[in-house]
Design a protein around this motif. Structure first.
Motif, PDB file in Angstrom:
ATOM      1  N   LEU A  47       0.841  -1.191   0.000  1.00 45.02           N
ATOM      2  CA  LEU A  47       0.000   0.000   0.000  1.00 45.02           C
ATOM      3  C   LEU A  47       0.883   1.251   0.000  1.00 45.02           C
ATOM      4  O   LEU A  47       1.134   1.848   1.043  1.00 45.02           O
ATOM      5  CB  LEU A  47      -0.908  -0.003   1.245  1.00 45.02           C
ATOM      6  CG  LEU A  47      -1.911   1.153   1.342  1.00 45.02           C
ATOM      7  CD1 LEU A  47      -3.003   1.013   0.303  1.00 45.02           C
ATOM      8  CD2 LEU A  47      -2.503   1.221   2.744  1.00 45.02           C
ATOM      9  N   PRO A  48       1.382   1.615  -1.172  1.00 48.61           N
ATOM     10  CA  PRO A  48       2.298   2.759  -1.230  1.00 48.61           C
ATOM     11  C   PRO A  48       1.536   4.090  -1.213  1.00 48.61           C
ATOM     12  O   PRO A  48       1.202   4.643  -2.255  1.00 48.61           O
ATOM     13  CB  PRO A  48       3.042   2.554  -2.547  1.00 48.61           C
ATOM     14  CG  PRO A  48       2.106   1.768  -3.402  1.00 48.61           C
ATOM     15  CD  PRO A  48       1.187   1.002  -2.486  1.00 48.61           C
ATOM     16  N   VAL A  49       1.241   4.588   0.001  1.00 45.48           N
ATOM     17  CA  VAL A  49       0.527   5.860   0.102  1.00 45.48           C
ATOM     18  C   VAL A  49       1.519   7.022  -0.037  1.00 45.48           C
ATOM     19  O   VAL A  49       2.698   6.887   0.266  1.00 45.48           O
ATOM     20  CB  VAL A  49      -0.242   5.992   1.441  1.00 45.48           C
ATOM     21  CG1 VAL A  49      -1.304   4.919   1.547  1.00 45.48           C
ATOM     22  CG2 VAL A  49       0.710   5.945   2.614  1.00 45.48           C
ATOM     23  N   ARG A  67      -2.596   9.018  -4.140  1.00 41.59           N
ATOM     24  CA  ARG A  67      -2.115   9.117  -2.755  1.00 41.59           C
ATOM     25  C   ARG A  67      -2.486   7.877  -1.949  1.00 41.59           C
ATOM     26  O   ARG A  67      -1.721   7.434  -1.090  1.00 41.59           O
ATOM     27  CB  ARG A  67      -2.686  10.371  -2.077  1.00 41.59           C
ATOM     28  CG  ARG A  67      -2.052  11.663  -2.592  1.00 41.59           C
ATOM     29  CD  ARG A  67      -2.419  12.830  -1.689  1.00 41.59           C
ATOM     30  NE  ARG A  67      -2.045  12.544  -0.319  1.00 41.59           N
ATOM     31  CZ  ARG A  67      -2.694  12.979   0.757  1.00 41.59           C
ATOM     32  NH1 ARG A  67      -3.766  13.730   0.610  1.00 41.59           N
ATOM     33  NH2 ARG A  67      -2.279  12.672   1.960  1.00 41.59           N
ATOM     34  N   GLY A  82      -2.579   4.971  -2.946  1.00 45.71           N
ATOM     35  CA  GLY A  82      -1.916   3.768  -3.430  1.00 45.71           C
ATOM     36  C   GLY A  82      -2.837   2.848  -4.205  1.00 45.71           C
ATOM     37  O   GLY A  82      -2.685   1.632  -4.163  1.00 45.71           O
ATOM     38  N   ARG A 115      -1.217   3.602 -10.363  1.00 44.90           N
ATOM     39  CA  ARG A 115      -0.054   4.355 -10.820  1.00 44.90           C
ATOM     40  C   ARG A 115      -0.201   4.511 -12.318  1.00 44.90           C
ATOM     41  O   ARG A 115      -0.634   3.583 -13.005  1.00 44.90           O
ATOM     42  CB  ARG A 115       1.254   3.607 -10.511  1.00 44.90           C
ATOM     43  CG  ARG A 115       1.613   3.597  -9.033  1.00 44.90           C
ATOM     44  CD  ARG A 115       1.957   4.991  -8.505  1.00 44.90           C
ATOM     45  NE  ARG A 115       2.336   4.971  -7.089  1.00 44.90           N
ATOM     46  CZ  ARG A 115       1.494   5.252  -6.083  1.00 44.90           C
ATOM     47  NH1 ARG A 115       0.246   5.561  -6.329  1.00 44.90           N
ATOM     48  NH2 ARG A 115       1.920   5.213  -4.838  1.00 44.90           N
ATOM     49  N   LEU A 175      -3.144  -1.015  -8.371  1.00 51.32           N
ATOM     50  CA  LEU A 175      -2.481  -1.599  -7.218  1.00 51.32           C
ATOM     51  C   LEU A 175      -3.534  -2.304  -6.345  1.00 51.32           C
ATOM     52  O   LEU A 175      -4.735  -2.183  -6.612  1.00 51.32           O
ATOM     53  CB  LEU A 175      -1.754  -0.497  -6.451  1.00 51.32           C
ATOM     54  CG  LEU A 175      -0.786   0.323  -7.330  1.00 51.32           C
ATOM     55  CD1 LEU A 175       0.055   1.258  -6.464  1.00 51.32           C
ATOM     56  CD2 LEU A 175       0.132  -0.587  -8.144  1.00 51.32           C
ATOM     57  N   THR A 223      -3.485   7.526   7.564  1.00 48.72           N
ATOM     58  CA  THR A 223      -3.572   6.524   6.497  1.00 48.72           C
ATOM     59  C   THR A 223      -4.999   5.998   6.362  1.00 48.72           C
ATOM     60  O   THR A 223      -5.537   5.878   5.264  1.00 48.72           O
ATOM     61  CB  THR A 223      -2.614   5.347   6.782  1.00 48.72           C
ATOM     62  OG1 THR A 223      -1.274   5.842   6.823  1.00 48.72           O
ATOM     63  CG2 THR A 223      -2.725   4.280   5.699  1.00 48.72           C
TER      64      THR A 223
END
Length: 437
Positions: free
Chosen positions: A8-10, A28, A30, A33, A43, A392
Motif C-alpha cells: 500500500l504505497p501511500v 495518494r 496507493g 499508478r 495496485l 492513512t
RNA sequence: CGGAGCGUGGCGCAGUCUGGUAGCGCAUUAGACUGGGGGUCUAAGGGUCGCAGGUUCGAAUCCUGUCGCUCCGACCA
C-alpha cells in the motif's frame, strides 16, 4: 490483511500531474499508478474496489437476465469493415498490425463481435430475447486523456447487447437495463440520474446517459430537482413489460438532459425546479434497432419460417470510471469516504501502540475474530504512531475505524468510528457485534 | 489536432535568465528517545539533471533535434 505485509504505497504529497481530486486521492491512497497517458496500473487497493464494483454490476446484470461472456480485447478488422465502422470510427480506434501484416484492433466497443457471436449461436425466434454482456477492458485512443481514470484510454467497461424480434420486445429489453442500471448504481451508494442523451457513433435513436453529479464532471446537465432524491426500485417488476414501461415513463416525466439534448421548451415548463450542474457519465443505454444486425446480415427464423432481423440495444457501464466518480462524489479533506458496498475493506483495525503487548494481544484477537466472521479487515499492525495510522486510514477511506489503545484496553473498551464520524467507546464484543450485524 | 507549459534521487520542488562539476523538504535505512491525529535527534544510502547531437577549457544551465507528460480548446464510455 495485515498492513505490515501489504502493498500500500501511500503518498503524503499530491503528485503534480493529478488535477482532479479523485485522481489525486487514488494516487495518494496507493490505488493506481500511471504508466502512460491515460493508462494505469491498478495496485491492490484499487484492484479490490474494481472487483467490488464489477461484482455488483455482474449481480445486477444477472438479475436482469443478461448472460455473461468474455470477448477478446484484440479483434480482426474484417468485422469492422463489414459494419462500416473500420473507417467511421477514426483515429480513436487503436489499430495494430500483426506479424503477418494483418490489420487488427484493440476493441473500443463490441457491437460487431457480439452480433456475429449471437448469429453463430442463434437460429430461430426461440433464441430471442437474449442479452449478452461482458466486463472487459476497452481501449479508445482519446485525443486527450485526463482526469485520471475518469478519462483514460484503457478502461474497464461492462457492455451488454440485447437481441429482440420486434420493437416492443426490444423496448422492454431497454427498460430492463434502465431499471438494472438504477439498481446497480444505487447499490454502490452512487446517485446516478438518467438523462436523454445523444447516441454518438454507436448510432440509434433512443438513449439515456446515467450521470453522477459532481463539480468536476465534463458534461453540463440540466434536470428537474425531483431527480435529486433517490428512487425506490424495490417494488418494480422487471418482467411486467407494461408496468415497467409505465414506471419508467413516470420517472422520465421529470426533465433531465445533457447539454447536446437540451429541450428549451421543456426546461421552460420545468420552471424554477430546473437545476443545472456538471456531471460524470457512468453508464449509457442505447436502442439502435437493426443497424448492426442488418449490416452483418444477421437473421433468425420466425415462427412462420420467414427470416427476421433482430433488433438490438447496447448498454455500457464505465466500471473503472466509476471508481473515480465515486471518489469525486464522496471524499473530504482527509481522503476518500467509501460507500460500504464498494470499499476495498470494511474495517481499518488500528492498534495505536504496536509496542504494547496488551494492545497487540487485543488487536490480534479482534482481527482473528472479525476475519473468521468474514469481515474484511485491514489491520494496521505497523510500528507507527497513532497519528500516522489515523491519517492513512482516513486517506484510504475505509467505512469503519476500530481503534485499540492502552486506555481502552485498561478499561476493557475499544473505539469504533464511522469514517469521518464520531468515536464511540464500547466493549470489543459490542464492536464485533456491530461489524458483523 | 491548435495553443501553453513541464521533464533535476521514490514523491514534492529549488537551481537554468547571469555555464564552473547538484541542493532542499518528505520518504527510505540504522540507532536512541518518544508514543491517542502524519514525532524528535544523530548518522547513512540514493540522482549526472528525459534522450541524442552541438557550442565551450568546462553544460542541469546555451543551441538544434527528439521522446514523454500536463493544462486550455476542439473531441469524447
Amino acid at each position: 490483511m495485515r498492513l505490515s505485509r501489504y502493498f500500500l504505497p501511500v503518498l503524503k504529497e499530491t503528485p503534480g500531474d493529478a488535477q482532479v481530486i479523485s485522481h489525486q486521492l487514488m494516487l495518494r491512497a496507493g490505488m493506481i499508478r500511471q504508466t502512460a497517458a491515460g493508462i494505469y496500473a491498478w495496485l491492490p487497493l484499487g484492484q479490490r474496489v474494481l472487483q467490488k464494483i464489477t461484482q455488483i454490476v455482474r449481480e445486477e446484470q444477472d438479475r436482469a437476465g443478461a448472460i455473461e461472456v468474455l470477448m477478446p480485447t484484440i479483434q480482426a478488422s474484417d468485422l469492422w469493415k463489414q459494419s462500416g465502422r473500420y473507417d467511421a470510427y477514426g483515429p480513436e480506434m487503436l489499430r495494430i498490425t500483426d506479424r503477418h501484416d494483418r490489420e487488427m484492433l484493440f476493441s473500443p466497443t463490441a457491437e460487431e463481435l457480439f452480433t456475429v457471436i449471437f448469429q453463430n449461436g442463434a437460429r430461430s425466434y426461440r433464441d430471442c430475447p437474449r442479452n449478452l454482456y461482458q466486463i472487459q477492458w476497452k481501449f479508445r485512443d482519446e485525443v486527450r486523456p485526463r482526469f485520471g481514470v475518469l478519462r483514460g484510454r484503457e478502461f474497464l467497461m461492462k457492455d451488454a447487447y440485447s437481441f429482440d424480434l420486434d420493437f416492443a420486445a426490444a423496448r422492454h429489453s431497454y427498460n430492463r437495463m434502465f431499471l438494472a442500471y438504477l439498481r446497480t448504481f444505487a447499490r454502490m451508494g452512487v446517485h446516478a440520474i438518467p438523462m436523454r442523451a445523444d447516441t454518438g457513433p454507436i448510432g440509434g435513436d433512443l438513449s439515456h446517459e446515467f450521470i453522477v453529479l459532481a463539480p468536476t464532471g465534463e458534461s453540463d446537465v440540466f434536470y428537474h430537482e425531483n431527480w435529486e432524491k433517490g428512487r425506490d426500485t424495490s417494488a418494480v417488476d422487471a418482467d411486467d413489460a407494461a408496468g415497467l414501461a409505465t414506471w419508467i415513463d413516470a420517472l422520465n416525466a421529470d426533465y433531465a438532459a445533457t447539454d447536446e439534448m437540451r429541450d428549451l421548451a421543456a426546461e421552460a415548463a420545468t420552471g424554477p425546479a430546473l437545476k443545472q450542474s456538471k456531471g460524470i457519465e457512468v453508464g449509457q443505454v442505447f436502442y439502435f434497432g437493426d443497424k448492426y444486425t442488418k449490416a452483418m446480415g444477421v437473421t433468425v427464423s420466425g415462427p412462420d419460417g420467414a427470416a427476421v432481423t433482430p433488433l438490438m440495444g447496447s448498454y455500457g457501464i464505465g466500471v473503472s470510471r466509476l471508481v473515480g466518480a465515486i471518489i469525486e462524489a464522496s471524499h473530504d479533506k482527509d481522503g476518500i469516504i467509501w460507500p460500504e458496498a464498494v470499499a476495498p475493506y470494511k474495517v481499518a483495525l488500528i492498534n495505536i501502540r504496536a509496542d504494547d503487548a496488551a494492545c497487540v494481544a487485543a488487536a490480534d484477537k479482534l482481527y482473528a475474530e472479525l476475519t473468521h466472521a468474514g469481515v474484511e479487515v485491514l489491520y494496521d499492525d505497523r510500528d507507527e504512531r497513532g497519528g500516522a495510522k489515523f491519517a492513512t486510514a482516513d486517506l484510504i477511506g475505509l467505512p469503519w475505524q476500530l481503534v485499540i489503545g492502552p486506555k481502552g484496553v485498561a478499561a476493557g473498551t475499544v473505539e469504533l468510528k464511522r469514517r469521518g464520524g464520531d468515536k464511540l467507546e464500547m466493549t470489543a464484543e459490542n464492536a464485533f457485534a456491530r461489524l458483523t450485524a
